[in-house]
Design a protein around this motif. Structure first.
Motif, PDB file in Angstrom:
ATOM      1  N   VAL A 178       0.795  -0.993   0.049  1.00 43.96           N
ATOM      2  CA  VAL A 178       0.108   0.002  -0.173  1.00 43.96           C
ATOM      3  C   VAL A 178       0.584   1.564   0.006  1.00 43.96           C
ATOM      4  CG1 VAL A 178      -1.764   1.136   1.626  1.00 43.96           C
ATOM      5  CG2 VAL A 178      -1.928  -1.325   1.306  1.00 43.96           C
ATOM      6  N   ARG A 179       1.301   1.143   0.842  1.00 46.88           N
ATOM      7  CA  ARG A 179       2.832   2.100   1.259  1.00 46.88           C
ATOM      8  C   ARG A 179       4.178   2.227  -0.622  1.00 46.88           C
ATOM      9  NH1 ARG A 179       2.482   5.727   4.794  1.00 46.88           N
ATOM     10  NH2 ARG A 179       1.403   5.621   6.897  1.00 46.88           N
ATOM     11  N   PRO A 193       3.083  -1.859 -11.541  1.00 44.94           N
ATOM     12  CA  PRO A 193       2.744  -3.525 -11.157  1.00 44.94           C
ATOM     13  C   PRO A 193       1.246  -3.964 -11.964  1.00 44.94           C
ATOM     14  CG  PRO A 193       3.701  -2.546  -9.297  1.00 44.94           C
ATOM     15  CD  PRO A 193       3.930  -1.477 -10.883  1.00 44.94           C
ATOM     16  N   THR A 194       0.858  -4.794 -11.929  1.00 46.17           N
ATOM     17  CA  THR A 194      -0.809  -5.292 -12.125  1.00 46.17           C
ATOM     18  C   THR A 194      -1.464  -4.370 -10.584  1.00 46.17           C
ATOM     19  OG1 THR A 194      -0.364  -7.334 -10.637  1.00 46.17           O
ATOM     20  CG2 THR A 194      -0.308  -7.195 -13.153  1.00 46.17           C
ATOM     21  N   PHE A 195      -2.815  -3.948 -11.689  1.00 47.40           N
ATOM     22  CA  PHE A 195      -3.359  -2.750 -10.635  1.00 47.40           C
ATOM     23  C   PHE A 195      -4.576  -3.696  -9.548  1.00 47.40           C
ATOM     24  CE2 PHE A 195      -3.396  -0.524 -14.264  1.00 47.40           C
ATOM     25  CZ  PHE A 195      -3.082   0.806 -13.839  1.00 47.40           C
ATOM     26  N   GLY A 196      -4.923  -3.368  -9.027  1.00 50.55           N
ATOM     27  CA  GLY A 196      -5.600  -4.364  -7.535  1.00 50.55           C
ATOM     28  C   GLY A 196      -5.420  -3.565  -6.520  1.00 50.55           C
ATOM     29  N   HIS A 197      -5.142  -3.675  -5.427  1.00 54.92           N
ATOM     30  CA  HIS A 197      -5.177  -2.581  -3.732  1.00 54.92           C
ATOM     31  C   HIS A 197      -4.314  -1.534  -3.605  1.00 54.92           C
ATOM     32  CE1 HIS A 197      -2.528  -5.897  -2.866  1.00 54.92           C
ATOM     33  NE2 HIS A 197      -1.919  -5.614  -2.467  1.00 54.92           N
ATOM     34  N   PRO A 220      -2.239   1.318  -5.071  1.00 58.74           N
ATOM     35  CA  PRO A 220      -2.118   2.474  -5.931  1.00 58.74           C
ATOM     36  C   PRO A 220      -0.587   2.734  -6.672  1.00 58.74           C
ATOM     37  CG  PRO A 220      -1.606   2.871  -4.009  1.00 58.74           C
ATOM     38  CD  PRO A 220      -1.874   1.425  -4.072  1.00 58.74           C
ATOM     39  N   ILE A 221      -1.577   3.107  -7.954  1.00 60.45           N
ATOM     40  CA  ILE A 221      -0.004   4.308  -8.571  1.00 60.45           C
ATOM     41  C   ILE A 221       0.312   4.891  -8.342  1.00 60.45           C
ATOM     42  CG2 ILE A 221       0.615   3.206 -11.417  1.00 60.45           C
ATOM     43  CD1 ILE A 221       0.215   0.634  -9.446  1.00 60.45           C
TER      44      ILE A 221
END
Length: 490
Positions: A98-99, A114-118, A120-121
């Motif tokens: 997450v961080r 990174p692949t999208f999911g939980h 954030p980009i």
């Protein structure tokens, strides 16, 4: 302005104030230094911990990419198929959180995220990171959109790929403010305790010095043997040593003063008789010799006057020595001051031919003018004061003897129209060997007024002086009245 000067004098003008100020400054500098160092160490520790996490994540990722032959050892992103690129993105997601975000910059500038999911980009963070690291490849703390990010270039491959990582930094401002608040709270408490302790210790150091100063101010020739310096046991070693040295100095001064008094008394007593004999022979020679020339007679007369002056000086020294040793004896009796003042004036007129002498009695005819005194000594005191007035007055000036009632007895004033006494000399005029600044051209020893003060004090009276430079002086003697009816009648 006066209060500021007072404050500065109390703080900087005393040893206690300077010690306290120096200690306060040292405590303040120490507290400021400790707080600043603590904040710097806290921030540095957070950055190092974050840097270690980023490096660990980047290393794990590069190891995984190498194990799958995706990057490293001659492998390049150019060989990736869409399936492999998906797997790489999943690896990036697995090593991100997450961080923390990890991504790969390809040789042509494209990004593998990174692949999208939980997770954030933060694309704006990535761009700012790559821009910031163009010149400096060390760990950096950057601010993007009001957020602090810790960023790192984890690996740079020969084929052009770069592994980047960035982590959202913790709220260092809040942590530092919290840390600073606790530091201030603890520091103020510690400073308060320190200041109380410092004040107590400084007073403990300074108190013996103040006692020594007070004893020194009260020390006189008469109290050298009577008021020894007490032993100081609670002060620091240096102060105790100072007190001991000072006490030994007082003892040596007392011994020296005793020796001096005995010497003066012995010399005065031994010289008094020969001088009296010399004076008598000179006087008889002048009176009885018929064949003396005028020059010889003037010479003998001068010698007689000098012998009289020397005998009077010896008498003064002998009286002072007796007063110091407590052996001064007076014949205290009821004396009619009206008669005594008149007699002293008549005696003075016999040799003060170039001055006018006036006696004024302001005591009512139905009131008594008697007082307790030693008649012989009091007469000598008055003659000394009259002679002193004539010495410091011009020829033809008036010297007034004034007798009047006083609330403490009967007063006698000897007033002249002479050069007067400067204000700065008035507090010291009755001290031994002290002479006014404006009397340097007039002969004298500075003992006469000290003998006057000694005699009047021994009679239970008081002596004062009022004077203004250039306008003359007035010496006032106050003698006590008899206290019983039998004294008055006798």
């Amino acid at each position: 302005m006066a209060s500021k000067s007072n404050w500065r004098s109390q703080l900087l003008g005393s040893l206690e104030g300077q010690l306290q100020l120096a200690t306060y400054i040292a405590v303040l500098i120490g507290f400021t230094g400790a707080t600043t160092t603590g904040l710097w160490l806290s921030n540095r520790t957070q950055i190092r911990n974050g840097e270690a996490d980023l490096q660990a994540n980047a290393e794990h990722l590069t190891n995984a990419l190498m194990a799958y032959d995706y990057l490293g050892q001659g492998h390049s992103a150019k060989d990736w198929s869409p399936a492999i690129q998906l797997q790489v993105r999943q690896e990036l997601r697995d090593h991100s959180s997450v961080r923390t975000t990890i991504w790969i910059e390809l040789a042509d500038g494209r990004l593998v995220l990174p692949t999208f999911g939980h997770i954030p980009i933060p694309i704006h963070m990535m761009r700012a990171t790559m821009k910031a690291h163009r010149k400096d490849h060390t760990t950096q703390l950057i601010n993007v959109g009001g957020q602090n990010y810790l960023t790192l270039l984890g690996r740079s491959y020969p084929t052009g790929e770069k592994v980047w990582s960035g982590a959202l930094a913790r709220d260092t401002g809040r942590i530092q403010n919290e840390f600073l608040g606790w530091m201030i709270l603890v520091g103020l408490g510690s400073m308060l305790i320190s200041l109380i302790t410092i004040n107590a210790m400084v007073r403990r150091i300074v108190r013996p010095l103040l006692e020594l100063s007070e004893r020194s101010a009260a020390l006189t020739a008469e109290t050298l043997n009577q008021d020894p310096i007490p032993k100081i046991t609670t002060a620091p070693k240096e102060v105790r040593q100072l007190a001991m040295t000072y006490s030994e100095l007082i003892e040596r001064l007392a011994l020296s003063w005793d020796d001096q008094r005995r010497f003066v008394s012995a010399v005065s007593h031994e010289l008094r008789t020969p001088l009296t004999i010399v004076q008598g022979y000179l006087h008889r020679t002048i009176k009885r010799s018929k064949g003396l020339s005028d020059d010889e007679r003037r010479g003998l007369k001068t010698a007689e006057e000098e012998s009289i002056r020397m005998r009077m000086l010896l008498d003064d020294l002998l009286d002072l020595a007796r007063g110091d040793s407590g052996q001064l004896q007076l014949n205290q009796e009821v004396v009619d001051l009206d008669v005594l003042v008149g007699k002293a004036a008549d005696l003075s007129r016999s040799y003060l031919t170039d001055h006018r002498l006036k006696v004024v009695n302001k005591i009512a005819y139905d009131e008594s003018s008697v007082a307790l005194a030693d008649a012989g000594r009091l007469q000598q005191v008055l003659l000394d004061l009259i002679d002193n007035a004539a010495k410091y007055s011009s020829q033809g000036s008036l010297i007034t003897l004034l007798l009047y009632p006083h609330k403490d007895g009967i007063a006698i004033d000897v007033k002249d129209e002479g050069i007067g006494i400067p204000d700065g000399d008035l507090p010291h005029i009755f001290k031994r060997f002290y002479r006014g600044k404006n009397s340097s051209e007039i002969s004298g020893t500075g003992l006469g007024l000290s003998v006057v003060a000694l005699m009047i004090s021994a009679m239970g009276g008081q002596v004062y002086v009022q004077s203004k430079e250039g306008e003359g002086s007035c010496f006032s003697i106050i003698l006590p009245k008899p206290t019983t009816t039998s004294d008055k009648l006798s």
